[in-house]
Design a protein around this motif. Structure first.
Motif, short mmCIF file in Angstrom:
data_model
loop_
_atom_site.label_atom_id
_atom_site.label_comp_id
_atom_site.label_asym_id
_atom_site.label_seq_id
_atom_site.Cartn_x
_atom_site.Cartn_y
_atom_site.Cartn_z
N ILE A 1 0.85 -1.18 0.00
CA ILE A 1 0.00 0.00 0.00
C ILE A 1 0.89 1.24 0.00
O ILE A 1 1.64 1.48 0.95
CB ILE A 1 -0.94 0.02 1.22
CG1 ILE A 1 -1.79 -1.26 1.25
CG2 ILE A 1 -1.82 1.26 1.20
CD1 ILE A 1 -2.70 -1.43 0.08
N LEU A 2 0.82 2.03 -1.05
CA LEU A 2 1.62 3.25 -1.15
C LEU A 2 0.94 4.43 -0.46
O LEU A 2 1.57 5.18 0.27
CB LEU A 2 1.88 3.59 -2.62
CG LEU A 2 2.67 2.58 -3.43
CD1 LEU A 2 2.82 3.05 -4.86
CD2 LEU A 2 4.04 2.32 -2.81
N ASP A 3 -0.35 4.58 -0.71
CA ASP A 3 -1.10 5.68 -0.11
C ASP A 3 -2.53 5.20 0.14
O ASP A 3 -3.31 5.06 -0.81
CB ASP A 3 -1.11 6.90 -1.04
CG ASP A 3 -1.62 8.17 -0.35
OD1 ASP A 3 -2.55 8.03 0.48
OD2 ASP A 3 -1.12 9.26 -0.64
N GLU A 4 -2.83 4.94 1.39
CA GLU A 4 -4.14 4.38 1.72
C GLU A 4 -5.26 5.38 1.46
O GLU A 4 -6.34 5.01 1.00
CB GLU A 4 -4.18 3.93 3.18
CG GLU A 4 -5.44 3.18 3.56
CD GLU A 4 -5.35 2.55 4.93
OE1 GLU A 4 -6.34 1.94 5.35
OE2 GLU A 4 -4.29 2.69 5.58
N GLU A 5 -4.99 6.66 1.73
CA GLU A 5 -6.02 7.67 1.55
C GLU A 5 -6.37 7.83 0.07
O GLU A 5 -7.55 7.95 -0.29
CB GLU A 5 -5.55 9.00 2.13
CG GLU A 5 -6.60 10.10 2.05
CD GLU A 5 -6.13 11.40 2.69
OE1 GLU A 5 -6.82 12.40 2.53
OE2 GLU A 5 -5.06 11.38 3.34
N LYS A 6 -5.36 7.82 -0.79
CA LYS A 6 -5.58 7.94 -2.23
C LYS A 6 -5.82 6.58 -2.87
O LYS A 6 -6.02 6.52 -4.09
CB LYS A 6 -4.38 8.62 -2.89
CG LYS A 6 -4.18 10.06 -2.45
CD LYS A 6 -2.99 10.68 -3.17
CE LYS A 6 -2.78 12.12 -2.75
NZ LYS A 6 -1.61 12.73 -3.43
N ARG A 7 -5.77 5.52 -2.08
CA ARG A 7 -6.00 4.14 -2.54
C ARG A 7 -5.07 3.79 -3.70
O ARG A 7 -5.49 3.37 -4.78
CB ARG A 7 -7.47 3.95 -2.95
CG ARG A 7 -8.45 4.20 -1.82
CD ARG A 7 -9.87 3.96 -2.24
NE ARG A 7 -10.18 2.57 -2.37
CZ ARG A 7 -10.51 1.74 -1.38
NH1 ARG A 7 -10.56 2.21 -0.14
NH2 ARG A 7 -10.80 0.48 -1.60
N GLN A 8 -3.76 3.97 -3.43
CA GLN A 8 -2.73 3.62 -4.39
C GLN A 8 -1.94 2.42 -3.85
O GLN A 8 -1.55 2.41 -2.69
CB GLN A 8 -1.79 4.80 -4.64
CG GLN A 8 -2.46 5.98 -5.31
CD GLN A 8 -1.52 7.15 -5.51
OE1 GLN A 8 -0.44 7.19 -4.93
NE2 GLN A 8 -1.92 8.10 -6.34
N ALA A 9 -1.73 1.45 -4.71
CA ALA A 9 -1.04 0.22 -4.29
C ALA A 9 -0.05 -0.21 -5.37
O ALA A 9 -0.17 0.16 -6.54
CB ALA A 9 -2.04 -0.89 -4.02
N LEU A 10 0.94 -1.00 -4.94
CA LEU A 10 1.97 -1.53 -5.85
C LEU A 10 1.95 -3.04 -5.76
O LEU A 10 1.99 -3.60 -4.66
CB LEU A 10 3.35 -0.99 -5.47
CG LEU A 10 4.53 -1.57 -6.24
CD1 LEU A 10 4.48 -1.11 -7.69
CD2 LEU A 10 5.84 -1.15 -5.59
#
Length: 492
Positions: A297-306
């Motif tokens: 999870i890169l940014d939980e608030e922006k819902r960005q994942a790798l």
């Protein structure tokens, strides 16, 4: 005659799908319209239909008067006695009218009104029937095509399968059987419009309900469906019973169920995966059929994942023209970036810094800006390392700072790599301030005195990072670089 009339009523009911009561009411209105066209008014007209609906009669209601001024609604006593010998002045008689007496214009006008009424009644009836079926499956037959739109015979009426609701894989010919979803039902001045669809996700859902009994009875439920019609569909399912495998139920024994669904969709690829509440696991499942090594999870608030995959799985995870990862994004509702292991290693340093900063920021918010003091508060320190340090009696970060590399490696359960991880986490997340020493260390008797490092004497700094160090340190507590001091002996 009576039997012919009853048979005509039955044919209208069967062909137009209209109830018998509505048909009889239309017949009544037809006769009243013809009467009005012939006599100028229908106020005194009476239509009588037998209870069985086998016969119908038209009558004129007339008042018996001494002097007749309106022959349509009045009649003389002499004329009335011809119909009924017991009648008197002031009585009303029903005089049967033979429709054959009506002229051709009156009959045509009445017929036109009757047809219009029947058409409106049929439209209203069909609208009510099909409006209740929106979202349901229906089967029809290819009738004709116009401008790419397909008109489908639905039996009682006609539906339209617009070009935008057709799968690009499918080709139809006259007479072909078409299974489609009733997408929208509208009524306008031109008639009833029933729009069908074979591209909507609910179409796939209805097919699964037909082919998979566990979905029909809600033992297995569909969490979400995403689709690129004609190319690929992803379906996330879960089970309400622990003994039922949701994916296995949808696939069926030897793939029988899923093969039937694929045939209905003309060979469209279908990925069935298990829904998980944990976003890491769900994202990994959503990228199937690719095998994912790790999800971050890169940014939980922006819902960005790798998502990290092996080199030979990259093209499968991304899919042709990015289709697989695009559908996975929509299914999981996350913005997923896919990298290989080598690509992930190249971005490791910046990624770890970003993750550590995010974890540190979260910790600061939760603890109202308190500094990190415990080992288990450090980001990037997994439970295995925390357990090993706790078992050795170290719970606070300050307890670790004074330990040498040799002492850290000597802790049971820690390797050289673990030590580097611990030291890196401390240096990136903890600000270390050395306290001044109040007293100098005295050399033992018989030994040469060493230079003193008390506060106020010469200051020593780490040659690598510039942090304060002392002569008894073998490595820098901040950056971990090894230290070596050369001390001159003082002659007595």
């Amino acid at each position: 005659m009576a039997s012919e009339f009853a048979e005509a009523i039955r044919q209208i009911v069967a062909n137009r799908g209209i109830s018998e009561d509505l048909v009889l009411r239309t017949v009544e209105e037809f006769l009243l319209a013809a009467y009005k066209r012939r006599f100028g008014t229908a106020d005194n007209a009476v239509v009588k239909i037998t209870e069985e609906g086998e016969n119908v009669g038209l009558f004129a209601k007339k008042m018996i008067v001494e002097d007749v001024y309106d022959p349509v609604s009045e009649m003389s006593l002499e004329e009335a006695l011809e119909y009924n010998e017991d009648c008197e002045l002031g009585d009303e008689l029903l005089i049967e009218i033979d429709p054959k007496e009506f002229d051709r214009v009156a009959i045509q006008s009445a017929k036109q009104k009757a047809r219009q009424n029947l058409k409106e009644i049929q439209k209203d009836t069909l609208y009510s029937e099909f409006k209740q079926k929106e979202g349901e499956m229906i089967i029809g037959y290819f009738q004709r095509e116009r401008n790419g739109n397909i008109f489908v015979d639905l039996g009682k009426t006609e539906g339209i399968l617009p070009k935008r609701f057709q799968s690009p894989r499918e080709i139809y010919r006259p007479g072909d059987r078409i299974k489609a979803l009733i997408f929208e039902v509208n009524k306008n001045s031109s008639g009833l419009q029933i729009a069908l669809s074979r591209t909507h996700t609910d179409f796939v859902k209805r097919i699964f309900e037909l082919e998979v009994p566990e979905i029909y009875d809600n033992t297995v439920e569909i969490f979400k469906i995403v689709r690129e019609p004609g190319y690929r569909t992803k379906l996330a399912v879960y089970s309400n019973r622990e003994d039922v495998d949701p994916v296995g139920a949808c696939v069926g024994l030897k793939g029988v169920r899923i093969q039937a669904i694929v045939r209905e969709l003309e060979g469209e690829k279908i990925d069935i995966l298990r829904y998980e509440e944990d976003p890491l696991t769900f994202i990994k499942n959503a990228l199937s059929p690719a095998e994912v090594i790790q999800v971050i999870i890169l940014d939980e608030e922006k819902r960005q994942a790798l998502a990290v995959v092996k080199e030979n799985q990259l093209s499968l995870a991304i899919g042709k023209q990015g289709l697989n990862v695009r559908l996975a994004n929509r299914l999981a509702d996350w913005n997923i970036d896919v990298k290989t292991e080598e690509q992930f290693e190249e971005m490791d340093i910046s990624l770890e810094s970003k993750l550590a900063a995010n974890a540190l920021f979260d910790t600061v918010e939760e603890e109202s800006s308190d500094e990190i003091s415990r080992i288990d508060e450090l980001p990037d320190i997994d439970n295995r390392l925390i357990t090993a340090l706790t078992n050795a009696g170290y719970e606070m970060i300050e307890d670790l700072i004074s330990l040498t590399d040799k002492e850290l490696i000597g802790i049971e359960g820690l390797t050289n790599e673990d030590v580097e991880v611990i030291k890196s986490a401390i240096s990136e997340n903890v600000e270390i301030i050395e306290e001044e020493e109040s007293e100098s260390e005295q050399p033992e008797e018989g030994e040469a005195e060493e230079d003193s490092f008390e506060s106020g004497d010469e200051e020593y700094e780490c040659p690598e990072c510039g942090s304060p160090i002392t002569i008894d340190m073998t490595s820098c507590p901040v950056c971990g670089v090894g230290l070596s001091f050369e001390v001159e002996e003082i002659e007595e």
